[in-house]
Design an enzyme around this catalytic site. Structure first.
Site, mmCIF file in Angstrom:
data_model
loop_
_atom_site.group_PDB
_atom_site.id
_atom_site.type_symbol
_atom_site.label_atom_id
_atom_site.label_comp_id
_atom_site.label_asym_id
_atom_site.label_seq_id
_atom_site.Cartn_x
_atom_site.Cartn_y
_atom_site.Cartn_z
ATOM 1 N N LYS A 160 -16.209 18.312 -24.875
ATOM 2 C CA LYS A 160 -16.434 18.827 -23.976
ATOM 3 C C LYS A 160 -16.762 19.920 -22.115
ATOM 4 O O LYS A 160 -15.376 20.225 -21.836
ATOM 5 C CB LYS A 160 -15.934 17.290 -22.830
ATOM 6 C CG LYS A 160 -16.021 16.919 -21.370
ATOM 7 C CD LYS A 160 -15.736 16.339 -20.600
ATOM 8 C CE LYS A 160 -15.167 17.327 -19.512
ATOM 9 N NZ LYS A 160 -15.968 18.584 -18.732
ATOM 10 N N CYS A 208 -6.432 32.652 -15.949
ATOM 11 C CA CYS A 208 -4.963 31.709 -15.525
ATOM 12 C C CYS A 208 -3.510 32.381 -15.294
ATOM 13 O O CYS A 208 -2.475 31.791 -15.062
ATOM 14 C CB CYS A 208 -4.860 30.509 -16.397
ATOM 15 S SG CYS A 208 -5.576 30.753 -18.665
#
Length: 496
Positions: free
Chosen positions: A187, A297
Site C-alpha cells: 500500500k 525518520c
C-alpha cells in the site's frame, strides 16, 4: 474513469497509471472511490487515483496467495534474481520519469529524487544477487541422524510504505521480499501514490508473474488497517510513525499473530566535539537535518555542540543554513522543496510556535517561506531545555535545536534521554572518542563524521520505540524467511 492519464511535469510528460495493480491487471476499486493527490509546490490537485478499501485488499491478498502457492513457488531462485535485476535495470532506464514523479507528488528536489531512484535500483540489484544464495545448514548431532535447516519464505507479505521516500521505500520492501520467494501486497502512502503505481508497470516489463507484486493506493485507516488485520497475510512491514506502528502491532497480534517489522520515528542526537573539523561538521549537520526538508525518520534534529566551539559553531551553522536554496523542486539549484502536505505543514508550524512560546530563541527561520506551497524556512532554535516539546517530539520538518554541553558523559546521557533510538551521530578527530561514544549511544545506527549515509548493504533499524527488526543488508532477509528444521533418522528403531 480511465485508468491512465497523461501528466506534464516541468521536466517530462509521461503516462500515469491510476488504478489498483492486482493480479497483473489494472482495475478500479470495488466501491469505485477515488482520491486526489496534491502538488505540494502549488497546493493544487495533480490527479485522482483509485482508492482501495478492505474488499480490494482481500482481492489482492487472494491474488498474492494464488501466486505464492503456484507460479512463484515453481520459480527458481536464480530466475527470481534475474527478474529483480531486470527490474533494477528498468529503474535506471526510467530514472527521469520516476524522479519527476517524486518531485511532482512529494515536492523533493529533482536532483535529490534522481539520487533516490539510483539508490532504489541499487537496492533491487543487491537483493537480486541474494536470491540464489539463501540456504540453511547441515547440523551434525550424532551418527544416526541427518539434520539440516531450510530458510523458507514467510508467504504473503503486506507492506505499507511512507510518503517521505516513496520509490526508495518501495524498493526496500519489494527487494528482500521477492528475493526470498514471498509475494507482496503493497500500500502506498495516500499523499504520494504516483511513483509506486508507475513502478508497477516496470514489474510487468521485468517479467514478474501476475499476483507476485500487487500495488494499491488507499488510506491507512481503511486499506492499511485491512492489511494489518488480514487473516491470510503472513507478515506486515511498515515504515512510518511510532503511533501507527503501535496500531499495526496490535492488529497483527489480534488477528493471526503475523510477523511484524517496523521502522518508526526518531529524535536523533547529532554531537559535535571541540576537536571536530568545524567546517566538515557544519556541512554534515546541515545535511543531517535539512536534507529531504527534514522529513527523515533519522533526521539529526537535536544538535549538541561542546562549549569550546559552541559560539563559533552557531554563527557558522546559521551562515551555512542561509545558503540552502528553498524553492521549486524542479529548479536546478533547489535543495529544499515544500513539505509534503497541508497537514504536515500545519503540524511543523505548530511545533515552531510551541518553541517560541516555550522561550526558545529562533536563531534563523521560524516562518513560512513564500506565499504559495507548503514551504517552511530552515529553522534553528537555541536556548532550549530537555523538557521542551521541540526537544522531545519528532517534528519531521526543517527544524532543529542546538544545545551546549561540557563533558562526554553529559552528552551521552542527554543524547540517550529519549524514547527513540533510530540513529545518532558524532563528530570528532579522536578515534578513541568515536568508538567510546558510538558504543554508548542507544541507537540502531551511529554515524561518525558524517550523517544520513545509508547503504542498502548495511542494516538499518531502531532501538527502543524506533522499531522492530532490520531493513537492508543481509539482516533484512531474516525478516522474510522462516527456519525449518529437518531431522532424518538413519539408524533403526529406538523403541523396539
Amino acid at each position: 474513469m480511465s485508468l491512465t492519464a497523461k501528466i506534464e511535469t516541468p521536466s517530462i510528460t509521461y503516462e500515469q497509471p491510476l488504478g489498483l495493480y492486482i493480479d497483473g491487471k489494472w482495475v478500479k476499486s470495488v466501491e469505485g472511490k477515488t482520491f486526489e493527490t496534491i502538488n505540494p509546490t502549488n497546493e493544487k490537485p495533480i490527479i485522482s487515483v483509485q482508492e482501495a478499501g478492505p474488499e480490494d485488499v482481500d482481492i489482492a491478498v487472494k491474488a498474492a496467495r494464488k501466486a505464492f502457492n503456484g507460479v512463484w513457488a515453481k520459480t527458481d531462485p536464480s530466475t527470481r534474481g534475474v527478474m529483480l535485476s531486470k527490474l533494477a535495470d528498468l529503474f535506471d532506464e526510467h530514472v527521469d520519469t520516476l524522479a519527476a514523479i517524486e518531485s511532482l507528488d512529494n515536492g523533493k528536489a529533482l536532483s535529490m529524487a534522481k539520487v533516490d531512484v539510483g539508490l532504489a535500483s541499487g537496492c533491487l540489484r543487491y537483493y537480486a544477487g541474494w536470491a540464489d544464495k539463501i540456504h540453511g545448514k547441515v547440523i551434525d548431532t550424532d551418527h544416526e541422524t541427518f539434520n539440516y535447516t531450510r530458510h523458507e519464505p514467510v508467504g504473503v507479505c503486506g507492506q505499507i510504505i511512507p510518503w517521505n521516500f516513496p520509490i526508495l521505500m518501495w524498493a526496500w520492501k519489494i527487494g528482500p521480499a521477492l528475493a526470498t520467494g514471498n509475494t507482496v501486497v503493497l500500500k502506498t502512502a495516500e499523499q504520494t501514490p504516483l511513483s509506486a503505481l508507475y513502478a508497477a508497470t516496470l514489474c510487468e516489463k521485468a517479467g514478474i508473474p501476475a499476483g507476485v507484486v500487487n500495488i494499491i493506493s488507499g488510506f491507512g485507516k481503511t486499506a492499511g488497517a485491512a492489511i494489518a488485520s488480514h487473516m491470510d497475510v503472513d507478515k506486515v512491514a511498515f515504515t512510518g510513525s511510532t503511533i501507527t506502528g503501535r496500531t499495526i502491532l496490535q492488529a497483527a497480534a489480534k488477528s493471526n499473530l503475523k510477523k511484524v517489522t517496523l521502522e518508526l520515528g526518531g529524535k536523533s542526537p547529532n554531537i559535535v566535539f571541540n576537536d571536530a573539523n568545524i567546517e566538515d561538521a557544519i556541512s554534515w549537520v546541515n545535511f543531517g537535518i535539512f536534507f529531504n526538508h527534514g522529513q527523515c525518520c533519522c533526521a539529526g534534529s537535536r544538535i549538541y555542540v561542546q562549549s569550546g566551539i559552541y559560539d563559533k559553531f552557531i554563527e557558522a551553522f546559521k551562515a551555512r543554513t542561509a545558503k540552502n536554496v528553498v524553492g521549486d523542486p524542479f529548479a536546478a539549484d533547489t535543495f529544499q522543496g515544500p513539505q509534503v502536505s497541508k497537514l504536515q505543514y500545519d503540524r511543523i508550524m505548530g511545533y515552531i510556535q510551541s518553541g517560541k512560546e516555550s522561550g526558545a530563541k529562533v536563531e534563523t527561520g521560524g516562518e513560512r517561506h513564500g506565499t504559495e506551497g507548503y514551504f517552511i524556512q530552515p529553522t534553528i532554535f537555541s536556548g532550549v531545555s530537555e523538557d521542551m516539546k521541540i526537544m522531545q517530539e519528532e517534528i519531521f520538518g526543517p527544524v532543529c535545536t542546538i544545545s551546549k554541553f561540557e563533558t562526554e558523559d553529559e552528552v551521552i546521557k542527554r543524547g540517550n534521554e529519549t524514547t527513540y533510538g533510530l540513529a545518532a551521530a558524532l563528530h570528532t578527530t579522536d578515534l578513541n572518542t568515536a568508538i567510546r561514544v558510538s558504543n554508548s549511544l542507544k541507537a540502531g545506527t551511529v554515524w561518525v563524521n558524517c550523517y544520513n549515509m545509508l547503504s542498502y548493504q548495511v542494516p538499518f533499524g531502531g532501538f527502543k520505540e524506533s522499531g522492530i527488526g532490520r531493513e537492508l543488508g543481509k539482516y533484512a532477509l531474516a525478516n522474510y524467511t522462516q527456519v525449518k528444521s529437518v531431522r532424518i533418522r538413519l539408524g533403526g528403531a529406538l523403541f523396539g
